[in-house]
Design an enzyme around this catalytic site. Structure first.
Site, PDB file in Angstrom:
ATOM      1  CB  CYS A  72      -0.902  -0.005   1.229  1.00 59.21           C
ATOM      2  SG  CYS A  72      -2.044   1.382   1.254  1.00 59.21           S
ATOM      3  CB  CYS A  79      -0.977  -0.085   8.335  1.00 57.10           C
ATOM      4  SG  CYS A  79      -1.749  -1.333   7.283  1.00 57.10           S
ATOM      5  CB  CYS A 116     -15.460  -7.370   6.986  1.00 52.09           C
ATOM      6  SG  CYS A 116     -16.812  -7.196   8.138  1.00 52.09           S
ATOM      7  CB  CYS A 147     -18.548  -5.056   5.797  1.00 55.67           C
ATOM      8  SG  CYS A 147     -17.618  -3.599   6.324  1.00 55.67           S
ATOM      9  NE  ARG A 279     -17.551  -5.615  14.027  1.00 55.08           N
ATOM     10  CZ  ARG A 279     -17.951  -4.795  13.054  1.00 55.08           C
ATOM     11  NH1 ARG A 279     -17.116  -3.955  12.517  1.00 55.08           N
ATOM     12  NH2 ARG A 279     -19.196  -4.831  12.615  1.00 55.08           N
TER      13      ARG A 279
HETATM   14  N1  SAM Z   1      -6.688   0.491   3.119  1.00 57.05           N
HETATM   15  C1  SAM Z   1      -7.975   0.759   3.627  1.00 57.05           C
HETATM   16  C2  SAM Z   1      -8.004   1.878   4.610  1.00 57.05           C
HETATM   17  O1  SAM Z   1      -7.005   2.175   5.235  1.00 57.05           O
HETATM   18  O2  SAM Z   1      -9.082   2.458   4.781  1.00 57.05           O
HETATM   19  C3  SAM Z   1      -8.635  -0.469   4.207  1.00 57.05           C
HETATM   20  C4  SAM Z   1      -7.826  -1.453   5.032  1.00 57.05           C
HETATM   21  S1  SAM Z   1      -7.139  -0.831   6.544  1.00 57.05           S
HETATM   22  C5  SAM Z   1      -6.062  -2.138   7.015  1.00 57.05           C
HETATM   23  C6  SAM Z   1      -8.504  -0.894   7.664  1.00 57.05           C
HETATM   24  C7  SAM Z   1      -8.287  -0.444   9.084  1.00 57.05           C
HETATM   25  O3  SAM Z   1      -7.569  -1.431   9.808  1.00 57.05           O
HETATM   26  C8  SAM Z   1      -7.483   0.806   9.331  1.00 57.05           C
HETATM   27  O4  SAM Z   1      -8.202   1.981   9.123  1.00 57.05           O
HETATM   28  C9  SAM Z   1      -7.111   0.660  10.788  1.00 57.05           C
HETATM   29  O5  SAM Z   1      -8.080   1.284  11.602  1.00 57.05           O
HETATM   30  C10 SAM Z   1      -7.119  -0.849  11.010  1.00 57.05           C
HETATM   31  N2  SAM Z   1      -5.761  -1.343  11.315  1.00 57.05           N
HETATM   32  C11 SAM Z   1      -4.757  -1.522  10.451  1.00 57.05           C
HETATM   33  N3  SAM Z   1      -3.639  -1.961  11.072  1.00 57.05           N
HETATM   34  C12 SAM Z   1      -3.959  -2.057  12.377  1.00 57.05           C
HETATM   35  C13 SAM Z   1      -3.218  -2.420  13.544  1.00 57.05           C
HETATM   36  N4  SAM Z   1      -1.937  -2.770  13.487  1.00 57.05           N
HETATM   37  N5  SAM Z   1      -3.854  -2.413  14.728  1.00 57.05           N
HETATM   38  C14 SAM Z   1      -5.154  -2.056  14.808  1.00 57.05           C
HETATM   39  N6  SAM Z   1      -5.897  -1.688  13.745  1.00 57.05           N
HETATM   40  C15 SAM Z   1      -5.307  -1.670  12.556  1.00 57.05           C
HETATM   41 FE1  SF4 Z   2      -2.822   1.198   3.371  1.00 53.73          FE
HETATM   42 FE2  SF4 Z   2      -2.773   0.074   5.771  1.00 53.73          FE
HETATM   43 FE3  SF4 Z   2      -3.145   2.684   5.567  1.00 53.73          FE
HETATM   44 FE4  SF4 Z   2      -5.096   0.993   4.734  1.00 53.73          FE
HETATM   45  S1  SF4 Z   2      -4.350   1.264   6.821  1.00 53.73           S
HETATM   46  S2  SF4 Z   2      -4.329   2.811   3.670  1.00 53.73           S
HETATM   47  S3  SF4 Z   2      -3.820  -0.698   3.987  1.00 53.73           S
HETATM   48  S4  SF4 Z   2      -1.287   1.563   4.971  1.00 53.73           S
END
Ligand code: SAM
Ligand code: SF4
Ligand code: DTB
Length: 337
Positions: A72, A79, A116, A147, A279
Protein backbone atom coordinates in the site's frame (compact mmCIF):
# COMPACT_ATOMS: atom_id res chain seq x y z
CA UNK A 1 -5.83 9.52 33.90
CA UNK A 2 -7.28 11.20 36.98
CA UNK A 3 -10.42 9.56 38.30
CA UNK A 4 -12.93 12.05 39.61
CA UNK A 5 -15.17 10.52 42.28
CA UNK A 6 -17.88 13.14 41.85
CA UNK A 7 -20.64 11.79 39.65
CA UNK A 8 -22.25 15.25 39.59
CA UNK A 9 -19.37 16.43 37.42
CA UNK A 10 -21.46 15.39 34.43
CA UNK A 11 -23.64 18.25 33.31
CA UNK A 12 -27.41 17.79 33.78
CA UNK A 13 -27.67 17.93 30.02
CA UNK A 14 -25.35 14.98 29.58
CA UNK A 15 -27.06 13.07 32.40
CA UNK A 16 -30.37 13.48 30.62
CA UNK A 17 -28.97 12.30 27.35
CA UNK A 18 -27.29 9.27 28.83
CA UNK A 19 -30.74 7.76 29.27
CA UNK A 20 -31.33 7.04 25.66
CA UNK A 21 -31.58 9.82 23.19
CA UNK A 22 -29.36 10.30 20.21
CA UNK A 23 -27.39 13.51 20.19
CA UNK A 24 -24.77 14.83 17.82
CA UNK A 25 -23.33 17.77 19.69
CA UNK A 26 -21.12 16.22 22.34
CA UNK A 27 -18.60 18.58 23.92
CA UNK A 28 -15.13 17.70 25.19
CA UNK A 29 -15.93 18.58 28.83
CA UNK A 30 -18.96 16.27 28.86
CA UNK A 31 -17.04 13.37 27.41
CA UNK A 32 -14.04 13.92 29.69
CA UNK A 33 -16.43 13.90 32.64
CA UNK A 34 -17.78 10.53 31.50
CA UNK A 35 -14.26 9.14 31.15
CA UNK A 36 -13.41 10.42 34.64
CA UNK A 37 -16.32 8.74 36.40
CA UNK A 38 -15.54 6.02 38.89
CA UNK A 39 -15.19 2.82 36.84
CA UNK A 40 -18.30 1.20 38.33
CA UNK A 41 -20.44 4.28 37.69
CA UNK A 42 -19.26 4.48 34.08
CA UNK A 43 -19.86 0.80 33.41
CA UNK A 44 -23.26 0.93 35.08
CA UNK A 45 -24.31 3.83 32.84
CA UNK A 46 -22.97 2.14 29.75
CA UNK A 47 -24.72 -1.13 30.59
CA UNK A 48 -27.96 0.78 31.25
CA UNK A 49 -27.79 2.46 27.86
CA UNK A 50 -26.88 -0.88 26.31
CA UNK A 51 -29.91 -2.64 27.81
CA UNK A 52 -32.21 0.17 26.69
CA UNK A 53 -31.16 -0.42 23.11
CA UNK A 54 -29.98 -4.00 22.64
CA UNK A 55 -30.35 -7.54 23.89
CA UNK A 56 -27.48 -7.46 26.44
CA UNK A 57 -26.39 -11.05 25.78
CA UNK A 58 -26.34 -10.97 21.99
CA UNK A 59 -23.13 -10.27 20.05
CA UNK A 60 -22.95 -9.93 16.28
CA UNK A 61 -20.04 -11.68 14.61
CA UNK A 62 -18.21 -10.62 11.48
CA UNK A 63 -15.35 -12.39 9.74
CA UNK A 64 -12.56 -10.60 7.92
CA UNK A 65 -10.67 -11.46 4.77
CA UNK A 66 -7.82 -9.55 3.19
CA UNK A 67 -8.73 -9.62 -0.51
CA UNK A 68 -5.66 -7.61 -1.55
CA UNK A 69 -2.68 -7.61 0.74
CA UNK A 70 0.27 -5.26 1.24
CA UNK A 71 2.18 -2.90 -1.10
CA UNK A 72 0.00 0.00 0.00
CA UNK A 73 1.26 3.48 -0.90
CA UNK A 74 0.00 5.07 2.34
CA UNK A 75 2.13 5.63 5.44
CA UNK A 76 -0.31 4.74 8.26
CA UNK A 77 2.13 4.25 11.16
CA UNK A 78 0.27 1.26 12.62
CA UNK A 79 -0.12 -0.72 9.43
CA UNK A 80 1.92 -3.75 8.36
CA UNK A 81 0.50 -3.39 4.82
CA UNK A 82 2.24 -0.11 4.01
CA UNK A 83 4.93 -0.58 1.36
CA UNK A 84 7.09 1.86 3.34
CA UNK A 85 7.71 -0.48 6.28
CA UNK A 86 9.59 -3.73 6.54
CA UNK A 87 6.94 -5.86 8.22
CA UNK A 88 7.76 -9.28 6.83
CA UNK A 89 4.51 -9.54 4.88
CA UNK A 90 4.06 -11.19 1.49
CA UNK A 91 2.04 -8.90 -0.80
CA UNK A 92 -0.82 -10.51 -2.69
CA UNK A 93 -2.81 -9.22 -5.66
CA UNK A 94 -6.61 -8.90 -5.66
CA UNK A 95 -8.04 -12.38 -5.04
CA UNK A 96 -10.16 -14.24 -7.60
CA UNK A 97 -13.90 -13.97 -6.86
CA UNK A 98 -14.47 -17.72 -6.39
CA UNK A 99 -11.78 -17.95 -3.69
CA UNK A 100 -13.39 -15.11 -1.79
CA UNK A 101 -16.80 -16.80 -1.94
CA UNK A 102 -15.25 -20.06 -0.72
CA UNK A 103 -13.77 -18.25 2.25
CA UNK A 104 -17.09 -16.52 2.99
CA UNK A 105 -18.89 -19.85 2.94
CA UNK A 106 -16.43 -21.21 5.49
CA UNK A 107 -16.98 -18.17 7.70
CA UNK A 108 -20.74 -18.61 7.42
CA UNK A 109 -20.49 -22.30 8.35
CA UNK A 110 -18.50 -21.24 11.43
CA UNK A 111 -21.27 -18.84 12.45
CA UNK A 112 -20.39 -15.41 11.06
CA UNK A 113 -23.31 -13.26 9.93
CA UNK A 114 -21.27 -10.61 8.12
CA UNK A 115 -18.28 -10.98 5.83
CA UNK A 116 -15.86 -8.04 5.69
CA UNK A 117 -13.42 -7.80 2.81
CA UNK A 118 -10.40 -5.51 3.17
CA UNK A 119 -8.02 -4.24 0.51
CA UNK A 120 -4.71 -2.47 1.05
CA UNK A 121 -5.43 0.43 -1.28
CA UNK A 122 -5.20 4.18 -0.88
CA UNK A 123 -8.25 4.19 -3.16
CA UNK A 124 -9.52 1.57 -5.62
CA UNK A 125 -9.56 1.84 -9.40
CA UNK A 126 -12.89 1.53 -11.20
CA UNK A 127 -11.80 -1.87 -12.54
CA UNK A 128 -11.21 -3.04 -8.96
CA UNK A 129 -14.70 -1.95 -7.98
CA UNK A 130 -16.18 -4.18 -10.69
CA UNK A 131 -14.45 -7.22 -9.18
CA UNK A 132 -15.40 -6.23 -5.63
CA UNK A 133 -19.05 -5.88 -6.70
CA UNK A 134 -18.91 -9.48 -7.99
CA UNK A 135 -17.56 -10.54 -4.58
CA UNK A 136 -20.31 -8.64 -2.77
CA UNK A 137 -22.97 -10.27 -4.90
CA UNK A 138 -21.51 -13.75 -4.37
CA UNK A 139 -21.30 -13.28 -0.59
CA UNK A 140 -24.83 -11.88 -0.39
CA UNK A 141 -26.07 -14.90 -2.32
CA UNK A 142 -24.85 -17.02 0.62
CA UNK A 143 -27.25 -15.09 2.84
CA UNK A 144 -24.55 -13.06 4.61
CA UNK A 145 -24.28 -9.32 5.17
CA UNK A 146 -21.41 -7.69 3.33
CA UNK A 147 -18.85 -5.07 4.30
CA UNK A 148 -15.82 -3.83 2.39
CA UNK A 149 -12.96 -1.49 3.26
CA UNK A 150 -11.08 -0.26 0.21
CA UNK A 151 -9.74 3.19 1.12
CA UNK A 152 -10.99 6.50 -0.27
CA UNK A 153 -13.93 6.39 -2.69
CA UNK A 154 -15.42 8.80 -5.23
CA UNK A 155 -19.16 9.25 -5.91
CA UNK A 156 -19.17 6.91 -8.88
CA UNK A 157 -17.62 4.15 -6.81
CA UNK A 158 -20.00 4.50 -3.86
CA UNK A 159 -22.91 4.41 -6.32
CA UNK A 160 -21.55 1.23 -7.94
CA UNK A 161 -21.10 -0.46 -4.56
CA UNK A 162 -24.60 0.53 -3.44
CA UNK A 163 -26.03 -0.66 -6.74
CA UNK A 164 -24.12 -3.94 -6.27
CA UNK A 165 -25.92 -4.47 -2.94
CA UNK A 166 -23.16 -3.65 -0.44
CA UNK A 167 -24.49 -3.40 3.13
CA UNK A 168 -21.62 -1.68 5.01
CA UNK A 169 -18.50 0.32 4.15
CA UNK A 170 -15.69 0.44 6.73
CA UNK A 171 -13.58 3.58 6.77
CA UNK A 172 -12.03 4.56 10.08
CA UNK A 173 -11.16 8.00 11.40
CA UNK A 174 -8.49 6.14 13.38
CA UNK A 175 -7.76 8.87 15.96
CA UNK A 176 -8.49 12.49 16.84
CA UNK A 177 -7.95 15.18 14.24
CA UNK A 178 -5.25 16.64 16.53
CA UNK A 179 -3.22 13.42 16.77
CA UNK A 180 -3.85 12.27 13.21
CA UNK A 181 -0.72 13.80 11.62
CA UNK A 182 1.46 11.94 14.13
CA UNK A 183 0.22 8.69 12.60
CA UNK A 184 -0.56 9.35 8.91
CA UNK A 185 0.74 12.00 6.53
CA UNK A 186 -0.31 10.75 3.09
CA UNK A 187 -4.00 11.65 3.38
CA UNK A 188 -5.87 14.09 5.56
CA UNK A 189 -8.56 13.79 8.17
CA UNK A 190 -10.80 15.73 5.82
CA UNK A 191 -10.17 13.11 3.07
CA UNK A 192 -11.57 10.51 5.46
CA UNK A 193 -14.57 12.65 6.38
CA UNK A 194 -15.26 13.23 2.67
CA UNK A 195 -15.32 9.49 1.94
CA UNK A 196 -17.58 8.91 4.95
CA UNK A 197 -19.98 11.56 3.67
CA UNK A 198 -20.07 9.95 0.22
CA UNK A 199 -20.75 6.54 1.73
CA UNK A 200 -23.51 7.95 3.93
CA UNK A 201 -25.09 9.87 1.03
CA UNK A 202 -25.07 6.77 -1.17
CA UNK A 203 -27.25 4.91 1.35
CA UNK A 204 -24.63 2.33 2.37
CA UNK A 205 -24.42 1.72 6.15
CA UNK A 206 -21.35 3.31 7.72
CA UNK A 207 -18.80 1.33 9.75
CA UNK A 208 -16.37 3.81 11.28
CA UNK A 209 -14.20 3.75 14.36
CA UNK A 210 -10.58 4.01 15.36
CA UNK A 211 -7.53 2.63 17.06
CA UNK A 212 -6.42 3.33 20.61
CA UNK A 213 -3.08 2.54 22.19
CA UNK A 214 -1.13 4.50 19.57
CA UNK A 215 0.41 6.86 22.14
CA UNK A 216 -2.51 9.29 21.97
CA UNK A 217 -3.67 11.30 24.99
CA UNK A 218 -6.88 11.00 27.02
CA UNK A 219 -8.19 14.04 25.12
CA UNK A 220 -7.39 12.38 21.78
CA UNK A 221 -9.46 9.34 22.68
CA UNK A 222 -12.32 11.57 23.82
CA UNK A 223 -12.05 13.67 20.65
CA UNK A 224 -12.09 10.59 18.40
CA UNK A 225 -15.34 9.45 20.02
CA UNK A 226 -16.75 12.98 19.73
CA UNK A 227 -15.90 13.09 16.00
CA UNK A 228 -17.77 9.81 15.54
CA UNK A 229 -20.75 10.74 17.68
CA UNK A 230 -21.07 14.21 16.15
CA UNK A 231 -21.25 12.98 12.57
CA UNK A 232 -24.64 13.96 11.09
CA UNK A 233 -25.74 10.35 11.71
CA UNK A 234 -24.00 7.92 14.02
CA UNK A 235 -22.13 5.14 12.22
CA UNK A 236 -24.21 1.97 12.36
CA UNK A 237 -21.07 0.11 13.34
CA UNK A 238 -18.18 1.47 15.45
CA UNK A 239 -15.03 -0.67 15.58
CA UNK A 240 -12.78 0.08 18.54
CA UNK A 241 -9.36 -1.39 17.76
CA UNK A 242 -6.52 -1.79 20.24
CA UNK A 243 -3.28 -1.24 18.32
CA UNK A 244 -1.76 -4.54 17.19
CA UNK A 245 1.94 -3.82 17.40
CA UNK A 246 3.60 -5.24 14.32
CA UNK A 247 7.37 -5.35 14.09
CA UNK A 248 8.72 -3.07 11.40
CA UNK A 249 5.93 -0.49 11.73
CA UNK A 250 6.73 2.89 13.31
CA UNK A 251 4.31 2.27 16.19
CA UNK A 252 5.66 -1.16 17.09
CA UNK A 253 7.29 0.06 20.31
CA UNK A 254 4.42 2.17 21.59
CA UNK A 255 3.79 1.89 25.31
CA UNK A 256 0.85 -0.38 26.12
CA UNK A 257 -2.45 1.29 26.97
CA UNK A 258 -3.94 0.59 30.41
CA UNK A 259 -6.60 -2.09 29.72
CA UNK A 260 -9.02 -0.23 32.02
CA UNK A 261 -8.73 2.85 29.78
CA UNK A 262 -9.59 0.66 26.79
CA UNK A 263 -12.68 -0.61 28.62
CA UNK A 264 -13.63 2.96 29.53
CA UNK A 265 -13.33 3.86 25.83
CA UNK A 266 -15.79 1.11 24.91
CA UNK A 267 -18.17 2.31 27.64
CA UNK A 268 -18.02 5.94 26.51
CA UNK A 269 -18.56 4.86 22.88
CA UNK A 270 -21.67 2.96 24.00
CA UNK A 271 -23.03 6.00 25.88
CA UNK A 272 -22.31 8.44 23.04
CA UNK A 273 -23.72 6.18 20.30
CA UNK A 274 -26.50 4.22 22.03
CA UNK A 275 -27.86 2.47 18.98
CA UNK A 276 -24.63 1.67 17.16
CA UNK A 277 -22.96 -1.72 17.16
CA UNK A 278 -19.74 -1.15 19.10
CA UNK A 279 -17.23 -3.70 17.85
CA UNK A 280 -14.47 -5.05 20.05
CA UNK A 281 -12.09 -5.24 17.10
CA UNK A 282 -8.34 -5.74 16.64
CA UNK A 283 -6.20 -6.58 19.63
CA UNK A 284 -8.38 -9.26 21.26
CA UNK A 285 -5.57 -11.81 20.98
CA UNK A 286 -3.62 -9.76 23.52
CA UNK A 287 -6.64 -9.33 25.84
CA UNK A 288 -7.56 -11.69 28.66
CA UNK A 289 -10.97 -13.34 28.65
CA UNK A 290 -11.82 -11.23 31.70
CA UNK A 291 -10.95 -8.01 29.90
CA UNK A 292 -13.14 -8.99 26.95
CA UNK A 293 -15.97 -9.85 29.37
CA UNK A 294 -15.73 -6.33 30.80
CA UNK A 295 -15.79 -4.88 27.26
CA UNK A 296 -19.04 -6.76 26.61
CA UNK A 297 -20.40 -5.46 29.91
CA UNK A 298 -19.36 -1.94 28.85
CA UNK A 299 -21.50 -2.28 25.74
CA UNK A 300 -19.42 -3.94 23.04
CA UNK A 301 -21.79 -6.13 21.02
CA UNK A 302 -19.85 -7.20 17.97
CA UNK A 303 -16.52 -8.91 17.31
CA UNK A 304 -14.29 -10.01 14.47
CA UNK A 305 -14.34 -13.78 14.57
CA UNK A 306 -12.02 -16.22 12.87
CA UNK A 307 -8.37 -17.05 13.34
CA UNK A 308 -7.13 -14.04 11.33
CA UNK A 309 -7.93 -10.35 11.17
CA UNK A 310 -6.50 -9.02 7.90
CA UNK A 311 -2.84 -9.97 8.26
CA UNK A 312 -2.45 -10.54 12.00
CA UNK A 313 -3.77 -13.22 14.33
CA UNK A 314 -7.12 -13.17 16.09
CA UNK A 315 -8.18 -15.56 18.88
CA UNK A 316 -8.98 -19.07 17.65
CA UNK A 317 -12.67 -19.58 16.85
CA UNK A 318 -13.08 -22.41 19.33
CA UNK A 319 -11.67 -20.21 22.08
CA UNK A 320 -14.23 -17.49 21.25
CA UNK A 321 -17.06 -20.01 21.20
CA UNK A 322 -15.99 -21.31 24.60
CA UNK A 323 -15.81 -17.74 25.94
CA UNK A 324 -19.31 -16.98 24.63
CA UNK A 325 -20.51 -20.13 26.33
CA UNK A 326 -18.89 -19.20 29.64
CA UNK A 327 -20.47 -15.74 29.46
CA UNK A 328 -23.90 -16.90 28.28
CA UNK A 329 -23.49 -14.81 25.14
CA UNK A 330 -25.05 -15.91 21.88
CA UNK A 331 -24.36 -14.69 18.40
CA UNK A 332 -26.98 -12.73 16.56
CA UNK A 333 -26.91 -11.45 13.07
CA UNK A 334 -29.30 -8.60 13.41
CA UNK A 335 -28.72 -6.02 10.81
CA UNK A 336 -29.05 -2.38 11.84
CA UNK A 337 -30.73 -1.18 8.73
N1 SAM B 1 -6.69 0.49 3.12
C1 SAM B 1 -7.98 0.76 3.63
C2 SAM B 1 -8.00 1.88 4.61
O1 SAM B 1 -7.01 2.18 5.24
O2 SAM B 1 -9.08 2.46 4.78
C3 SAM B 1 -8.63 -0.47 4.21
C4 SAM B 1 -7.83 -1.45 5.03
S1 SAM B 1 -7.14 -0.83 6.54
C5 SAM B 1 -6.06 -2.14 7.01
C6 SAM B 1 -8.50 -0.89 7.66
C7 SAM B 1 -8.29 -0.44 9.08
O3 SAM B 1 -7.57 -1.43 9.81
C8 SAM B 1 -7.48 0.81 9.33
O4 SAM B 1 -8.20 1.98 9.12
C9 SAM B 1 -7.11 0.66 10.79
O5 SAM B 1 -8.08 1.28 11.60
C10 SAM B 1 -7.12 -0.85 11.01
N2 SAM B 1 -5.76 -1.34 11.31
C11 SAM B 1 -4.76 -1.52 10.45
N3 SAM B 1 -3.64 -1.96 11.07
C12 SAM B 1 -3.96 -2.06 12.38
C13 SAM B 1 -3.22 -2.42 13.54
N4 SAM B 1 -1.94 -2.77 13.49
N5 SAM B 1 -3.85 -2.41 14.73
C14 SAM B 1 -5.15 -2.06 14.81
N6 SAM B 1 -5.90 -1.69 13.74
C15 SAM B 1 -5.31 -1.67 12.56
FE1 SF4 C 1 -2.82 1.20 3.37
FE2 SF4 C 1 -2.77 0.07 5.77
FE3 SF4 C 1 -3.14 2.68 5.57
FE4 SF4 C 1 -5.10 0.99 4.73
S1 SF4 C 1 -4.35 1.26 6.82
S2 SF4 C 1 -4.33 2.81 3.67
S3 SF4 C 1 -3.82 -0.70 3.99
S4 SF4 C 1 -1.29 1.56 4.97
C1 DTB D 1 -11.33 -2.38 11.63
O1 DTB D 1 -11.66 -1.36 12.27
N1 DTB D 1 -10.45 -3.27 12.05
C2 DTB D 1 -10.25 -4.31 11.06
C3 DTB D 1 -11.29 -3.93 9.95
N2 DTB D 1 -11.81 -2.70 10.44
C4 DTB D 1 -10.90 -3.87 8.56
C5 DTB D 1 -8.85 -4.45 10.62
C6 DTB D 1 -7.88 -4.73 11.73
C7 DTB D 1 -6.55 -4.96 11.14
C8 DTB D 1 -5.52 -5.36 12.15
C9 DTB D 1 -4.19 -5.55 11.54
C10 DTB D 1 -4.11 -6.63 10.50
O2 DTB D 1 -4.58 -7.77 10.74
O3 DTB D 1 -3.53 -6.37 9.44
Amino acid sequence: MSVNPNIDQISPNAQLNIANSIKNNWQLDEVKALYALPFNDLLFKAQTVHRDNFDPNEVQISSLLSIKTGSCSEDCGYCPQSARYDSDLTPEALMPVDEVIKSAKLAKDQGASRFCMGAAWRSPKDKDIERVVEMVQGVKALGMETCVTLGMLNDKQTAALKEGGLDYYNHNLDTSEEYYSEVITTRTYQDRLDTLERVRDSGINVCCGGIVGMGESDDDRANLLIELANLPKHPESVPINMLVKVEGTPLSNTEALDPLVFIRTVAVARILMPQSRVRLSAGRKEMSDEMQALCFFAGANSIFYGDKLLTTDNPMSNHDLALFDRLGIYSGGSSYA
